[in-house]
Design a protein around this motif. Structure first.
Motif, mmCIF file in Angstrom:
data_model
loop_
_atom_site.group_PDB
_atom_site.id
_atom_site.type_symbol
_atom_site.label_atom_id
_atom_site.label_comp_id
_atom_site.label_asym_id
_atom_site.label_seq_id
_atom_site.Cartn_x
_atom_site.Cartn_y
_atom_site.Cartn_z
ATOM 1 N N LEU A 166 0.755 -1.102 0.111
ATOM 2 C CA LEU A 166 0.083 0.140 -0.048
ATOM 3 C C LEU A 166 0.916 1.270 0.073
ATOM 4 C CD1 LEU A 166 -2.949 1.208 0.240
ATOM 5 C CD2 LEU A 166 -2.699 1.251 2.533
ATOM 6 N N LYS B 53 3.631 1.914 -1.243
ATOM 7 C CA LYS B 53 3.931 2.211 -2.886
ATOM 8 C C LYS B 53 3.017 2.901 -3.759
ATOM 9 C CE LYS B 53 7.317 -1.873 -2.805
ATOM 10 N NZ LYS B 53 7.604 -3.189 -3.476
ATOM 11 N N SER B 54 1.720 2.563 -3.345
ATOM 12 C CA SER B 54 0.680 2.977 -4.273
ATOM 13 C C SER B 54 0.071 4.299 -3.576
ATOM 14 C CB SER B 54 -0.680 1.963 -4.602
ATOM 15 O OG SER B 54 -1.032 1.630 -3.222
ATOM 16 N N ASP B 55 -0.130 4.455 -2.296
ATOM 17 C CA ASP B 55 -0.693 5.709 -1.720
ATOM 18 C C ASP B 55 0.262 6.000 -0.398
ATOM 19 O OD1 ASP B 55 -2.025 7.752 -0.737
ATOM 20 O OD2 ASP B 55 -3.906 6.747 -1.378
ATOM 21 N N ASP C 4 0.652 8.546 1.378
ATOM 22 C CA ASP C 4 -0.213 9.630 2.117
ATOM 23 C C ASP C 4 -1.261 8.694 3.211
ATOM 24 O OD1 ASP C 4 -0.001 12.177 3.157
ATOM 25 O OD2 ASP C 4 -1.959 12.766 2.012
ATOM 26 N N LEU C 5 -1.861 7.739 2.235
ATOM 27 C CA LEU C 5 -2.975 7.040 3.040
ATOM 28 C C LEU C 5 -2.364 6.219 4.089
ATOM 29 C CD1 LEU C 5 -6.255 6.691 2.808
ATOM 30 C CD2 LEU C 5 -5.617 4.770 1.006
ATOM 31 N N VAL C 6 -1.092 5.458 3.683
ATOM 32 C CA VAL C 6 -0.523 4.438 4.532
ATOM 33 C C VAL C 6 -0.385 4.929 5.925
ATOM 34 C CG1 VAL C 6 1.921 4.737 4.058
ATOM 35 C CG2 VAL C 6 0.745 2.463 4.269
ATOM 36 N N LYS D 50 -6.863 15.443 7.554
ATOM 37 C CA LYS D 50 -6.615 14.331 6.438
ATOM 38 C C LYS D 50 -6.886 12.937 7.124
ATOM 39 C CE LYS D 50 -3.419 16.502 3.506
ATOM 40 N NZ LYS D 50 -1.839 16.349 3.019
ATOM 41 N N HIS E 136 -9.024 9.982 5.400
ATOM 42 C CA HIS E 136 -8.279 8.774 5.021
ATOM 43 C C HIS E 136 -8.886 7.397 5.926
ATOM 44 C CE1 HIS E 136 -4.262 11.150 4.306
ATOM 45 N NE2 HIS E 136 -5.113 10.889 3.315
ATOM 46 N N LYS F 137 -11.818 6.118 4.033
ATOM 47 C CA LYS F 137 -11.541 5.444 2.683
ATOM 48 C C LYS F 137 -11.048 4.098 3.090
ATOM 49 C CE LYS F 137 -8.808 6.402 -1.442
ATOM 50 N NZ LYS F 137 -7.783 7.019 -2.271
#
Length: 823
Positions: free
Chosen positions: A129, A131-133, A135-137, A165, A169, A172
């Protein structure tokens, strides 16, 4: 049948009942006044059942079910629910806030949000995760690193870099299934239990000889067995623990395995008076005035029904004894009594008097008790184990089952008005509660509020007067000292020559002295004499008060502290001086004048520890203190026969407040503090130091002449159209940005002004006298009119309009009916 529930969310748009189905398994548990857990939107929330209906306000198919009932019995009865609804209407408050106000602290069920990682989420999935996002991680990393499986929502936000934020998050991540949200109710207060140890039937059947034989290789077990055999009754584990040092638990477990002893739990009450000893008192012979008042009031309440009686008695006239004689008769009728005092400081003396007469029939309710003690006192009252309830303002909500009388001692005190949350007045609530129970209310004071005395003079209340002190003591002689003349004659100290002469005499004759000044701290403010800079609080629009002992500056509104500077923070000059006088400075000056005298101080700063207030007063009572310096804590209801001198260091403090009650407060304070002198065999003397020696509040107080004060004050109130001739509603708007606060105040005022009738008036809006408190700017306006309900309707209309137009933003609007201060 459907339940009507008030949800536990503070929002004006939700201030109404919501209907819920009652599942069959909860039908016998769901009662009026019960706390329940209910589904509300996508959440579970707590709520309180306030009624039942056969016809819900929405389609039955859309109704949700109550999830659970959290109490074995309701926490509020029908009468207290009616009182809460009345308070909501009277004070324009949310009903949920009124219900919480009545409930004991700590008993309300609260829902807690917790978060944990979804199934299968681990370090490996975290790295994918990341690697893909990236900020979300960040939220996932917090949950992975947290030592426990679940984390509280508030804790999670604190650990994050950006709260806004993180909220987004979380939503989501929950949709993705990577994070799960859980809701659970926090456990409410529970009754305290203690373990009881006793012999089983088998243990009781054993003789001592058989026991000695059976336990001959276990001396600790044998000793315990013989002790329980000797007492022949259950014993608290804590009692055994203090008697048998070491090895008790293992001895009990061994005896339990042999079926010789058993352990049971017993519910006990935490008693705040457990270690306090009050000697029994013998009722004294009543004076003629006391007899007359007792007879007049008891004759009226025997007729039944509700009535309000104003007991106006000079200081030392024996009002407390009148209360006790009437309480005695109420208890004989099998009813309960609530006795209110204006603040915690006065509960100890009232408890001592009442306990001496009525012993263990008392319960105590005030915020100075621990949460557990308050809960247990509340339970005792509800179970009808206590006949007399003594406490400060909130004791008016005591869950009595058979209310027979409410007494408000020192009924004039402004501390009966709640200053935050719901701005209720305990006097008004007491009168309404007595009306609901059809029982009398007694309002007692040497200096009644102008409003109460006006109602009594107009036969709305019964008026009963006591003009003489009990016994041989007389009202003290009072002398007014003009401090302007002292200054002219070269006396620059805080004590006039006359006061020093009287203090010399009192100490020489081994008498006690009270010095009164209604300001804490050493000095009122610090000022630079070079540039004129005054050190003020960074959060409030007030000067910082200098505290000499700690060499600090303190804000008495928000608690902000900073060291006292040696140089001016503005110009760098060294001419920093303290101005004004507070209790600490008076204490220091007295110690300089009389180094061998035993001096103590009684104010909020000296009574921060639990029980410290009582300790200071008890030392003074025992004669271990010669001079007591204090704020208004020393002015109310205290009875010390050895006090012959009272000195009022500065009489003008309250007079300078921007408040129409300033003169009334000054008269009341001076009369009350003067009343502490001369209560024993010694003649009392009072010295009042003032810069306004001709003001009617000071001259009438010096003569102990309430009637003359009232006659002058009521004329001014009528001319200016202030209470009791009109009703007031104060609207206070606060927020962090002054421009926004001012705009909201003006927008709200514009809406209200357009709806005013000819007999209604709006003053303001304008900046509040204290413009900034606790980092918030404050503007206010005052509504005047004959009818409170009409004024509240105007306010509600205005607030609804600004809410609808989304003008409130992050600002707060507080509505105060008949405010006790205008700051």
């Amino acid at each position: 049948m459907y339940a009507e529930v008030i949800v536990g969310i503070q929002a004006r748009r939700l201030d109404r009942v919501f209907h819920y189905r009652i599942p069959l398994e909860l039908a016998n548990k769901t009662a009026l006044g019960s706390q329940v857990i209910i589904p509300f939107g996508h959440k579970k929330v707590s709520g309180i059942v306030v009624g039942f209906t056969e016809k819900p306000d929405v389609n039955e198919d859309k109704l949700k079910e109550i999830i659970s009932v959290k109490d074995s019995e309701p926490i509020l009865n029908a009468e207290l629910l009616m009182l809460a609804k009345w308070m909501s209407e009277k004070y324009g408050a949310l009903l949920i806030d009124c219900l919480r106000c009545i409930m004991p602290a700590g008993i309300e069920i609260k829902m807690q949000e917790k978060y944990c990682l979804g199934p299968g989420v681990n370090r490996q999935s975290y790295e994918l995760l990341a690697k893909s996002d990236p900020d979300l991680v960040k939220v996932v990393k917090i949950l992975l690193d947290y030592p426990e499986k679940e984390i509280d929502y508030k804790k999670l936000l604190k650990l994050s870099d950006d709260e806004e934020k993180t909220r987004n998050h979380l939503k989501k991540l929950i949709r993705m299934g990577l994070v799960q949200k859980k809701q659970q109710s926090t456990s409410a207060l529970k009754p305290k239990t203690e373990r009881l140890v006793s012999l089983t039937s088998q243990g009781q059947a054993l003789t001592e000889e058989e026991g000695a034989s059976l336990l001959k290789f276990a001396p600790k077990q044998l000793e315990l067995f013989n002790y329980l055999k000797y007492l022949n009754k259950p014993v608290l584990f804590s009692v055994l623990d203090s008697k048998f040092k070491g090895g008790l638990s293992s001895a009990i477990k061994s005896l339990e395995k042999k079926n010789l002893v058993k352990i049971e739990s017993k519910v006990v009450f935490r008693d705040p008076l457990e270690n306090v000893v009050f000697p029994p008192s013998v009722p004294p012979e009543l004076t003629e005035e006391q007899k007359m008042v007792v007879e007049e009031i008891t004759d009226k309440f025997r007729l039944g029904g509700h009535g309000v009686f104003l007991l106006h008695g000079v200081t030392g006239s024996g009002k407390t004894e009148v209360y006790m004689r009437i309480i005695e008769q109420i208890i004989k009728l099998g009813k309960q009594v609530i006795v209110l005092v204006p603040e915690i400081a006065l509960t100890s003396q009232m408890i001592e008097r009442l306990y001496g007469r009525f012993q263990s029939q008392l319960a105590v309710l005030h915020s100075g008790l621990s949460t557990g003690e308050r809960y247990d006192e509340w339970r005792k009252i509800r179970l009808n184990k206590s006949k007399i309830i003594v406490g400060a303002r909130s004791a008016v909500f005591a869950p009595v089952q058979k209310l027979g009388l409410i007494i408000l001692d020192e009924e004039h005190e402004s501390t009966y008005k709640q200053s935050d949350s719901i701005h209720y007045h305990a006097r008004e609530v007491a009168i309404k509660r007595a009306e609901l129970n059809q029982c009398p209310v007694i309002l007692g004071s040497a200096t009644p509020s102008v409003e109460s005395y006006y109602l009594a003079r107009n036969n709305i209340y019964g008026l009963h007067t006591m003009t003489k002190r009990v016994g041989k003591s007389l009202l003290p002689k009072v002398k007014i000292i003009d401090m302007r003349e002292e200054l002219k004659s070269g006396n620059r100290t805080i004590f006039s020559r006359e006061l020093q002469i009287e203090m010399d005499r009192a100490l020489r004759e081994k008498e006690q002295i009270i010095l009164f000044i209604n300001r804490r701290g050493f000095s009122t403010f610090l000022l630079c004499r070079e540039c004129g800079y005054t050190l003020t609080c960074k959060n409030c629009d007030v000067a910082l008060t200098y505290h000499f002992a700690d060499k600090i500056l303190r804000c008495h509104y928000c608690g902000y502290l900073r060291p006292a500077p040696s140089q001016c923070p503005s110009c760098g000059g060294g001419a920093i001086r303290h101005f004004g006088t507070g209790t600490q400075r008076v204490e220091e000056e007295v110690k300089k004048l009389y180094p061998t005298a035993r001096v103590e101080r009684l104010d909020l700063d000296s009574t921060t520890r639990k029980g410290s207030h009582e300790q200071i007063l008890n030392r003074f009572k025992r004669g271990e203190t010669d001079i007591l310096v204090g704020t208004q804590m020393v002015a109310k209801g205290l009875d010390f026969p050895k006090v012959s001198l009272v000195g009022v260091v500065v009489a003008d403090t309250a007079l300078n407040f921007p408040d129409f009650r300033a003169a009334e407060r000054t008269f009341q304070l001076l009369t009350q503090v003067a009343g502490r002198a001369g209560r024993g065999d010694k003649e009392g003397r009072v010295i009042i130091q003032t810069y306004n020696p001709d003001h009617y509040s000071i001259t009438t107080a010096a003569k102990h002449d309430y009637l003359s004060f009232y006659q002058q004050e009521i004329k001014i109130r009528k001319q200016l159209n202030y209470p009791p001739f009109t009703q007031l509603v104060r609207i206070l708007i606060s927020g962090k940005i002054e421009e926004g606060v001012a705009k909201l105040a003006n927008d709200l005022a514009f809406i209200i002004k357009n709806s005013l009738s000819e007999k209604q008036e709006l003053l303001g809006p304008s900046p509040a006298p204290l413009l900034k408190v606790r980092e918030k700017f404050r503007w206010h306006m005052i509504l005047k009119g004959k009818n409170t309900n009409d004024l509240l309707a105007l306010v509600k209309k205005g607030i609804n309009q600004v809410e609808k137009n989304k003008l409130i933003g992050n600002n707060q609007i507080v509505v105060d009916i008949n405010p006790q201060d205008m700051l």
